[in-house]
Design an enzyme around this catalytic site. Structure first.
Site, PDB file in Angstrom:
ATOM      1  N   THR A   1       6.253  63.313  30.456  1.00 16.43           N
ATOM      2  CA  THR A   1       7.058  64.531  30.447  1.00 16.43           C
ATOM      3  C   THR A   1       6.185  65.609  31.074  1.00 16.43           C
ATOM      4  O   THR A   1       5.094  65.884  30.568  1.00 16.43           O
ATOM      5  CB  THR A   1       7.427  64.921  28.998  1.00 16.43           C
ATOM      6  OG1 THR A   1       8.181  63.855  28.415  1.00 16.43           O
ATOM      7  CG2 THR A   1       8.238  66.199  28.957  1.00 16.43           C
TER       8      THR A   1
ATOM      9  N   ASP B   1      12.686  66.089  21.776  1.00 20.67           N
ATOM     10  CA  ASP B   1      13.594  66.388  22.889  1.00 20.67           C
ATOM     11  C   ASP B   1      15.029  66.382  22.383  1.00 20.67           C
ATOM     12  O   ASP B   1      15.413  65.526  21.581  1.00 20.67           O
ATOM     13  CB  ASP B   1      13.409  65.354  24.005  1.00 20.67           C
ATOM     14  CG  ASP B   1      14.077  65.803  25.294  1.00 20.67           C
ATOM     15  OD1 ASP B   1      14.174  67.020  25.540  1.00 20.67           O
ATOM     16  OD2 ASP B   1      14.497  64.921  26.068  1.00 20.67           O
TER      17      ASP B   1
ATOM     18  N   ASP C   1      11.783  65.824  31.888  1.00 15.08           N
ATOM     19  CA  ASP C   1      11.788  64.629  31.036  1.00 15.08           C
ATOM     20  C   ASP C   1      12.086  63.418  31.934  1.00 15.08           C
ATOM     21  O   ASP C   1      13.236  63.036  32.120  1.00 15.08           O
ATOM     22  CB  ASP C   1      12.862  64.817  29.958  1.00 15.08           C
ATOM     23  CG  ASP C   1      13.069  63.580  29.114  1.00 15.08           C
ATOM     24  OD1 ASP C   1      12.152  62.736  29.050  1.00 15.08           O
ATOM     25  OD2 ASP C   1      14.164  63.466  28.510  1.00 15.08           O
TER      26      ASP C   1
ATOM     27  N   HIS D   1      25.904  68.276  30.554  1.00 16.05           N
ATOM     28  CA  HIS D   1      25.162  67.020  30.682  1.00 16.05           C
ATOM     29  C   HIS D   1      25.718  65.961  29.727  1.00 16.05           C
ATOM     30  O   HIS D   1      25.963  64.814  30.118  1.00 16.05           O
ATOM     31  CB  HIS D   1      23.679  67.268  30.405  1.00 16.05           C
ATOM     32  CG  HIS D   1      22.849  66.020  30.334  1.00 16.05           C
ATOM     33  ND1 HIS D   1      22.540  65.271  31.448  1.00 16.05           N
ATOM     34  CD2 HIS D   1      22.262  65.385  29.283  1.00 16.05           C
ATOM     35  CE1 HIS D   1      21.793  64.229  31.085  1.00 16.05           C
ATOM     36  NE2 HIS D   1      21.620  64.277  29.775  1.00 16.05           N
TER      37      HIS D   1
ATOM     38  N   GLU E   1      14.846  70.562  32.273  1.00 14.74           N
ATOM     39  CA  GLU E   1      14.935  71.149  30.934  1.00 14.74           C
ATOM     40  C   GLU E   1      14.005  72.355  30.825  1.00 14.74           C
ATOM     41  O   GLU E   1      13.116  72.542  31.646  1.00 14.74           O
ATOM     42  CB  GLU E   1      14.517  70.122  29.857  1.00 14.74           C
ATOM     43  CG  GLU E   1      15.317  68.826  29.894  1.00 14.74           C
ATOM     44  CD  GLU E   1      15.078  67.931  28.691  1.00 14.74           C
ATOM     45  OE1 GLU E   1      14.672  68.437  27.624  1.00 14.74           O
ATOM     46  OE2 GLU E   1      15.305  66.719  28.826  1.00 14.74           O
TER      47      GLU E   1
ATOM     48  N   GLU F   1      14.947  64.882  34.376  1.00 13.83           N
ATOM     49  CA  GLU F   1      15.866  65.714  33.605  1.00 13.83           C
ATOM     50  C   GLU F   1      15.319  67.129  33.643  1.00 13.83           C
ATOM     51  O   GLU F   1      14.179  67.381  33.220  1.00 13.83           O
ATOM     52  CB  GLU F   1      16.016  65.198  32.164  1.00 13.83           C
ATOM     53  CG  GLU F   1      16.824  63.909  32.114  1.00 13.83           C
ATOM     54  CD  GLU F   1      17.265  63.495  30.720  1.00 13.83           C
ATOM     55  OE1 GLU F   1      16.676  63.991  29.737  1.00 13.83           O
ATOM     56  OE2 GLU F   1      18.192  62.666  30.623  1.00 13.83           O
TER      57      GLU F   1
ATOM     58  N   GLN G   1      16.548  52.586  29.551  1.00 13.78           N
ATOM     59  CA  GLN G   1      17.316  53.325  28.534  1.00 13.78           C
ATOM     60  C   GLN G   1      18.621  52.608  28.197  1.00 13.78           C
ATOM     61  O   GLN G   1      18.999  52.484  27.018  1.00 13.78           O
ATOM     62  CB  GLN G   1      17.609  54.734  29.066  1.00 13.78           C
ATOM     63  CG  GLN G   1      18.253  55.678  28.060  1.00 13.78           C
ATOM     64  CD  GLN G   1      18.431  57.093  28.636  1.00 13.78           C
ATOM     65  OE1 GLN G   1      18.094  57.365  29.785  1.00 13.78           O
ATOM     66  NE2 GLN G   1      18.951  57.993  27.823  1.00 13.78           N
TER      67      GLN G   1
ATOM     68  N   THR H   1      18.881  68.233  28.942  1.00 16.62           N
ATOM     69  CA  THR H   1      19.153  68.459  30.367  1.00 16.62           C
ATOM     70  C   THR H   1      20.132  69.607  30.547  1.00 16.62           C
ATOM     71  O   THR H   1      21.157  69.683  29.863  1.00 16.62           O
ATOM     72  CB  THR H   1      19.720  67.182  30.999  1.00 16.62           C
ATOM     73  OG1 THR H   1      18.849  66.110  30.681  1.00 16.62           O
ATOM     74  CG2 THR H   1      19.829  67.315  32.512  1.00 16.62           C
TER      75      THR H   1
ATOM     76  N   GLU I   1      23.498  62.089  36.982  1.00 15.70           N
ATOM     77  CA  GLU I   1      24.757  62.827  37.125  1.00 15.70           C
ATOM     78  C   GLU I   1      25.067  63.120  38.596  1.00 15.70           C
ATOM     79  O   GLU I   1      26.213  63.018  39.022  1.00 15.70           O
ATOM     80  CB  GLU I   1      24.679  64.154  36.361  1.00 15.70           C
ATOM     81  CG  GLU I   1      24.530  64.010  34.864  1.00 15.70           C
ATOM     82  CD  GLU I   1      24.075  65.314  34.236  1.00 15.70           C
ATOM     83  OE1 GLU I   1      22.855  65.509  34.080  1.00 15.70           O
ATOM     84  OE2 GLU I   1      24.939  66.154  33.933  1.00 15.70           O
TER      85      GLU I   1
ATOM     86  N   ARG J   1      16.413  55.059  33.571  1.00 11.47           N
ATOM     87  CA  ARG J   1      17.801  54.848  33.135  1.00 11.47           C
ATOM     88  C   ARG J   1      18.126  53.395  32.816  1.00 11.47           C
ATOM     89  O   ARG J   1      18.936  53.110  31.921  1.00 11.47           O
ATOM     90  CB  ARG J   1      18.763  55.351  34.214  1.00 11.47           C
ATOM     91  CG  ARG J   1      18.612  56.815  34.553  1.00 11.47           C
ATOM     92  CD  ARG J   1      18.846  57.694  33.357  1.00 11.47           C
ATOM     93  NE  ARG J   1      18.723  59.108  33.690  1.00 11.47           N
ATOM     94  CZ  ARG J   1      18.627  60.070  32.795  1.00 11.47           C
ATOM     95  NH1 ARG J   1      18.624  59.801  31.502  1.00 11.47           N
ATOM     96  NH2 ARG J   1      18.515  61.321  33.179  1.00 11.47           N
TER      97      ARG J   1
ATOM     98  N   LYS K   1      11.730  57.070  27.818  1.00  9.83           N
ATOM     99  CA  LYS K   1      11.331  58.476  27.840  1.00  9.83           C
ATOM    100  C   LYS K   1       9.836  58.641  27.600  1.00  9.83           C
ATOM    101  O   LYS K   1       9.370  59.756  27.393  1.00  9.83           O
ATOM    102  CB  LYS K   1      12.094  59.229  26.744  1.00  9.83           C
ATOM    103  CG  LYS K   1      13.600  59.129  26.856  1.00  9.83           C
ATOM    104  CD  LYS K   1      14.118  60.005  27.973  1.00  9.83           C
ATOM    105  CE  LYS K   1      15.630  60.116  27.907  1.00  9.83           C
ATOM    106  NZ  LYS K   1      16.118  61.141  28.839  1.00  9.83           N
TER     107      LYS K   1
HETATM  108 CA    CA Z   1      15.891  64.824  27.866  1.00  8.91          CA
END
Ligand code: CA
Length: 420
Positions: A258, A129, A234, A136, A204, A202, A241, A350, A364, A238, A254
């Protein structure tokens, strides 16, 4: 701009149909308790590519049954010339001028889309990824490090990425269980072990590598090696993370899942929608320089549907907002000599746009939870709640037709109860 290629199958000629003759995306389907077959979406039907091959109506390889498998990997192995020949064969069978024998064979070896269950269209060899959308990266960098240091110094020179887990990739429609993890405490308090409270999406695109390589390859070669694209979500924890990402990048945040859309839209179908990357802010080193239009003009959006409620659009953007193309990402991936395999999946990173409504993650959209998003009157979200269904949508728009991807959807179900 290219026009609709008419088919004798009328449902494929509807301007609102995601699967006209121009598209012909590749998937894997089953009906009832039947076996998994390779299929091609056309109008409101799925052509049974495995059945057509066995009957000798349309073969990708004269000597081997490459479609007698629940994935398109063996077909991808054949290479670009075979991909083009097979697509040409499909278009001859389905074009308006096709004879009655061709039409009868297609009707015999096809099923209504509505009756089929869709599965993973390819076997994911490895999954990488990237973090290659500038809007982003600037948004997230601003939140975490301030506007002055939003982009790390390497960002404008290489597409930043990490190696993900192929085992975590699931097809659209698979439920996503909220993960547990170590969550960073406020200020400098000790971490807690708890279900993720800041679970996110996310938006993508996923590029599928269709040809193996062993050693560094050029951007042009990388572009030629990409077989097609899927929508990719994805799922991101958070709070996990924030605690784990330094110094080696994302790991468990992550790894829950996915999701990918069930149809591989080929680069051949997307060819009329090629476009350039945005203006370079720093000149790229020669091995990563753009050599032609390798991004695609694909409209993308995200909907959020609370349990028992309606779906509401929360974001709309376009793949052309990416700073690096998937060809540049793949070329960069091989610079070390890293071998690439057929079926490797590359997440774009993203895809956010310049405005607030173009942001491709809740992180975001809610600015780290500080500005909760009003999804609809009375429905406010900072992050995903249990029972929410998140769906990605994508289509390239031609004159009187579209190249649709189908949806990439997943419902978040509550965390396991007994992990205290
Ligand atoms: Ca990602």
């Amino acid at each position: 701009m290219t026009k609709l290629m008419p088919s004798w199958l009328q449902s494929a000629n509807d301007p609102a149909c995601p699967f006209p003759l121009n598209n012909l995306p590749y998937g894997v389907f089953s009906v009832g308790d039947g076996a998994l077959h390779c299929g091609v979406a056309i109008g409101d039907r799925i052509l049974d590519a495995t059945g057509l091959e066995a009957a000798g109506v349309l073969r990708a390889d004269p000597d081997a049954d490459v479609l007698d498998a629940p994935y398109w990997n063996d077909f991808m192995e054949l290479g670009p010339e075979a991909w083009a020949r097979y697509r040409d064969g499909l278009q001859k069978l389905l074009a308006e001028r096709a004879d009655e024998v061709a039409q009868d064979a297609c009707l015999k070896y096809s099923v209504p889309l509505a009756e089929a269950t869709l599965h993973m269209p390819f076997r994911v060899s490895e999954y990488t990824d990237f973090y290659a959308g500038k809007h982003h990266a600037v948004n997230v960098g601003t939140m975490f490090r301030g506007a002055e240091n939003a982009l790390p110094p390497n960002w404008l020179h290489i597409p930043i990425g990490y190696n993900g887990r192929a085992s975590s990739v699931v097809v659209s429609g698979t439920d996503i269980r909220r993960p547990w993890g170590q969550l960073k405490g406020p200020n400098d308090e000790a971490p807690r072990w708890a279900p993720c409270a800041r679970f996110d999406i996310e938006l993508e695109m996923g590029a599928i590598v269709g040809q193996a390589s062993n050693g560094p390859i050029s951007v042009d070669q990388a572009d030629a090696n990409i077989f097609g694209y899927v929508l990719l979500n994805d799922w991101s924890a958070r709070d996990i993370q924030a605690w784990e990402y330094q110094p080696l990048g994302p790991f468990q945040a992550k790894a829950t899942a996915t999701s990918v859309s069930p149809w591989i839209v080929t680069t051949a179908a997307l060819a009329p929608f090629r476009c350039d990357t945005p203006a370079r802010e720093k000149e790229l080193l020669p091995h990563l320089k753009d050599t032609g239009p390798m991004l695609y003009d694909i409209d993308l959006s995200v909907t959020l549907q609370p349990e028992g409620g309606e779906a509401h659009e929360i974001s709309a953007t376009n793949y052309k907002e990416m700073y690096y193309s998937s060809a540049q990402q793949l070329a960069h991936h091989t610079t070390s000599g890293c071998p690439m395999r057929v079926g490797d999946l590359l997440g774009s990173g993203t895809i956010s746009g310049p405005e607030k409504e173009n942001r491709g993650s809740l992180l975001e959209l809610s600015w780290g939870g500080k500005e909760p998003l009003e999804v609809a009157p009375g429905i406010v979200r900072s992050f995903i709640e249990d029972g929410d269904t998140l769906a990605l949508h994508g289509a390239a728009h031609g004159e009187g037709y579209m190249i649709g991807f189908g949806t990439c959807t997943g419902t978040v179900v509550p965390a396991l109860e007994d992990l205290d």
